[in-house]
Each structure stands twice: as structure tokens, then as C-alpha cells.
Design a protein around this motif. Structure first.
Motif, short mmCIF file in Angstrom:
data_model
loop_
_atom_site.label_atom_id
_atom_site.label_comp_id
_atom_site.label_asym_id
_atom_site.label_seq_id
_atom_site.Cartn_x
_atom_site.Cartn_y
_atom_site.Cartn_z
N ASP A 158 0.82 -1.21 0.00
CA ASP A 158 0.00 0.00 0.00
C ASP A 158 0.86 1.26 0.00
O ASP A 158 1.80 1.38 0.79
N TYR A 159 0.50 2.22 -0.89
CA TYR A 159 1.37 3.39 -1.06
C TYR A 159 0.64 4.73 -1.07
O TYR A 159 1.28 5.79 -1.16
N PHE A 160 -0.69 4.72 -0.95
CA PHE A 160 -1.45 5.97 -1.02
C PHE A 160 -2.85 5.68 -0.49
O PHE A 160 -3.25 4.51 -0.41
N THR A 161 -3.60 6.71 -0.12
CA THR A 161 -4.98 6.54 0.32
C THR A 161 -5.87 7.52 -0.42
O THR A 161 -5.54 8.70 -0.54
N ALA A 162 -7.01 7.02 -0.93
CA ALA A 162 -7.92 7.90 -1.67
C ALA A 162 -9.35 7.42 -1.53
O ALA A 162 -9.61 6.22 -1.35
#
Length: 318
Positions: A158-162
Motif C-alpha cells: 500500500d502506497y497511497f490513500t484515496a
């Protein structure tokens, strides 16, 4: 894409040159080193300095010097082609930074979003990096709509949250601010995304026969074109993508976001099940660029700081 099994649901590169230079430098030093103990040690020392995590990679990928990345390259600002045809965006920039740590080039290859996981299974790609939301269904290979097992699943770094946003033509919101407000209206979305899944779920709740008319397209840009031309009442995509479209389409005159984003979830770099060494190598590289500040610079460059993560988690989606 956002919180569905199909979500892109879930939003490349100026740094790519740096990664390529690092790889080229490593190869050159290895090739030119004297075939003596001291020469070999000198080359290895330089390689470790230039790509400190290279030894974490599987041998076949390390030897090739290339990581093949499946991506739907029509999803600005996450990944897209600029006016010159160059692949740019958040994912390509991050890929270049990860490649620098690992001593390889992240080579992005275009494909439709809903075929990327299949491409991993067939070994067409080593990774899939395309604003793909990390979900339990994707991890286990379950179709989110039918609940049936359709594959072995993938692992995610996991590398980002949106989250997901709805947008309309500017000045023509038609009182839309929630998903329930779409009942009796038409929405344009990208096929196989969380936005698509949310629309299908919401239309089942609509009363009085006022269902949501859903038009699904191969790319988000096609969905935007449909809305822009008046063929739909609203569009939906991951928040970074929707925000970028609102800011750039028609010089900011075409669209506006309505309501709040929903279904916030992590984007993950997908790796085929059983390829644990590659998964852990990517995780280590992501943690390294978070720690050294390069990750933060890339996220800030694209104006999406709100979605930044502070550590690389494996399979953190739900």
C-alpha cells in the motif's frame, strides 16, 4: 481505484531518468571492474551505494534490470501521457524512485484496468501499479459482485490513500451531492472501478423505479468526455483524479466536485501471490523513499498530500 475488488477504486516520470542512470551506472561499474578480488569488491560497493536494496530482488528481475509494470495509462494525475507522449504522473514518479533503490528500471506498460490482475497471473507483468485499491476481495481473488472465487488473488504493497468523488458539469449540479441523489439520473464511470461498483450497488436501493442509468467506459477519460458532451448527468472517479479533472479540463471551466468523497481506501502495488521476495523488496524500497523524503516530494509535486502514507503496509485493505 477505490474500495471495491474492481476499484481502481479504488489517482509518470521526471524521476525515471534518475532510476535509469542509477541502473546504467551500476551495470557500467560491474562491466568495467577488474576481474580481481579488489575490482569485484569495488564494483559491489558502488552498486550497493547506488542501489542499496538491489539484493532484495528475485535474481531473475535483478539480472534483467527491469520491472514490468502493468498500468492503465489514462488516469491523470496518477498515470497518463503528456502532450509529448511521455508517461507522467504519481505512479511513474514513484516507480522511478523505487527503481533507484532497487537498481532496476520500472517499465510501465499500458493495459486496460480490468485486465491488469490477469496480466500478473500470466506473468505478462511483474507488478500492477495503477491506482488500484487494495481490497480483501482482490487479495483473495473473489469477484465483488458475485462473491465467487475467480482467481488466486494478489498481494498489495500500500502506497497511497484515496476516496471516491462525484462530479458534474460546472454550474449544473442538478442538486446532486450524494450517491442517493443519482437515482433517476445517468452516471459515466470507468469500467471495473469502485465508482462502477458503487453505482451498481446504489441503483439497487433506488425507489419508485428511478434507477441509476450507468454508462461504463474503458477509461476514465472517455467517461469524462461523455459527461462533458452532455451524455450523462454526473461522473465519478477517485478523488485525486476527479480533482485533477476539475482543475484542468477546459481550464477549470468544465466540471465541479459535488459532496464529500466516500470509501477511502489504500492504493496498492499488486504482486502475484507466491512472489513474496518481490513483494518484500517493493515494501522495503517504499519505506526507504518515505524515510529519505523522496516520496513526500513526489506526492507534494502532484498536490495530493492528503493521501500520503507514513509506512508501507502489505495487504492493509479491507
Amino acid at each position: 481505484m477505490t474500495a471495491s475488488t474492481t476499484r481502481r477504486t479504488t489517482a509518470k516520470s521526471r524521476i525515471a531518468a534518475v532510476g535509469a542512470i542509477a541502473v546504467a551506472g551500476t551495470m557500467l561499474l560491474t562491466a568495467c571492474g577488474d576481474q580481481t578480488d579488489s575490482g569485484t569488491k569495488s564494483s559491489e560497493t558502488s552498486a550497493t551505494k547506488d542501489a542499496p536494496l538491489a539484493d532484495l530482488l528475485p535474481k531473475d528481475i535483478k539480472d534483467k534490470g527491469v520491472v514490468k509494470v502493468g498500468s492503465d495509462i489514462a488516469y491523470p494525475p496518477v498515470e497518463f501521457k503528456d502532450k509529448s507522449g511521455k508517461i507522467v504522473g504519481i505512479d511513474p514518479d514513484l516507480g522511478a524512485a523505487l527503481g533507484k533503490q532497487l537498481g532496476v528500471t520500472f517499465q510501465f506498460e499500458n493495459g486496460t484496468f480490468d485486465t491488469l490482475i490477469t496480466g500478473l497471473r500470466s506473468k505478462r507483468y511483474d507488478l500492477a501499479m495503477s491506482a488500484m485499491t487494495d481490497t480483501k476481495d482482490r487479495q483473495t481473488g473473489v469477484d465483488s459482485e458475485t462473491g465467487k472465487k475467480v482467481g488466486e488473488g494478489v498481494d498489495f504493497v500500500d502506497y497511497f490513500t484515496a476516496g471516491v468523488s462525484i462530479y458534474t458539469k460546472k454550474g449544473d449540479t442538478q442538486s446532486i451531492s450524494t450517491w442517493a441523489d443519482l437515482c433517476g439520473k445517468k452516471i459515466a464511470v470507468q469500467r471495473g472501478t469502485v465508482s462502477h461498483d458503487l453505482a451498481k450497488t446504489e441503483t439497487k436501493k433506488c425507489e419508485g423505479g428511478k434507477k441509476i442509468a450507468i454508462e461504463a467506459f474503458d477509461t476514465d477519460l472517455e467517461a469524462q468526455t461523455r459527461l462533458r458532451g452532455g451524455g450523462a448527468d454526473a461522473g465519478s472517479s477517485d478523488f485525486p483524479v476527479a480533482a485533477y479533472a476539475v482543475k484542468t479540463s477546459g481550464g477549470g471551466k468544465d466540471f465541479e466536485i459535488v459532496g464529500d468523497q466516500v470509501e477511502a481506501a489504500p492504493y496498492g502495488i499488486a504482486v502475484a501471490k507466491g512472489n513474496d521476495k518481490l513483494t518484500k523488496a517493493v515494501q522495503a524500497a517504499l519505506d526507504a523513499i518515505i524515510k529519505n523524503g523522496e516520496y513526500g516530494k513526489i506526492i507534494s509535486k502532484w498536490g495530493v498530500e492528503a493521501g500520503a502514507v507514513t509506512e508501507a503496509k502489505i495487504n492493509g485493505g479491507s
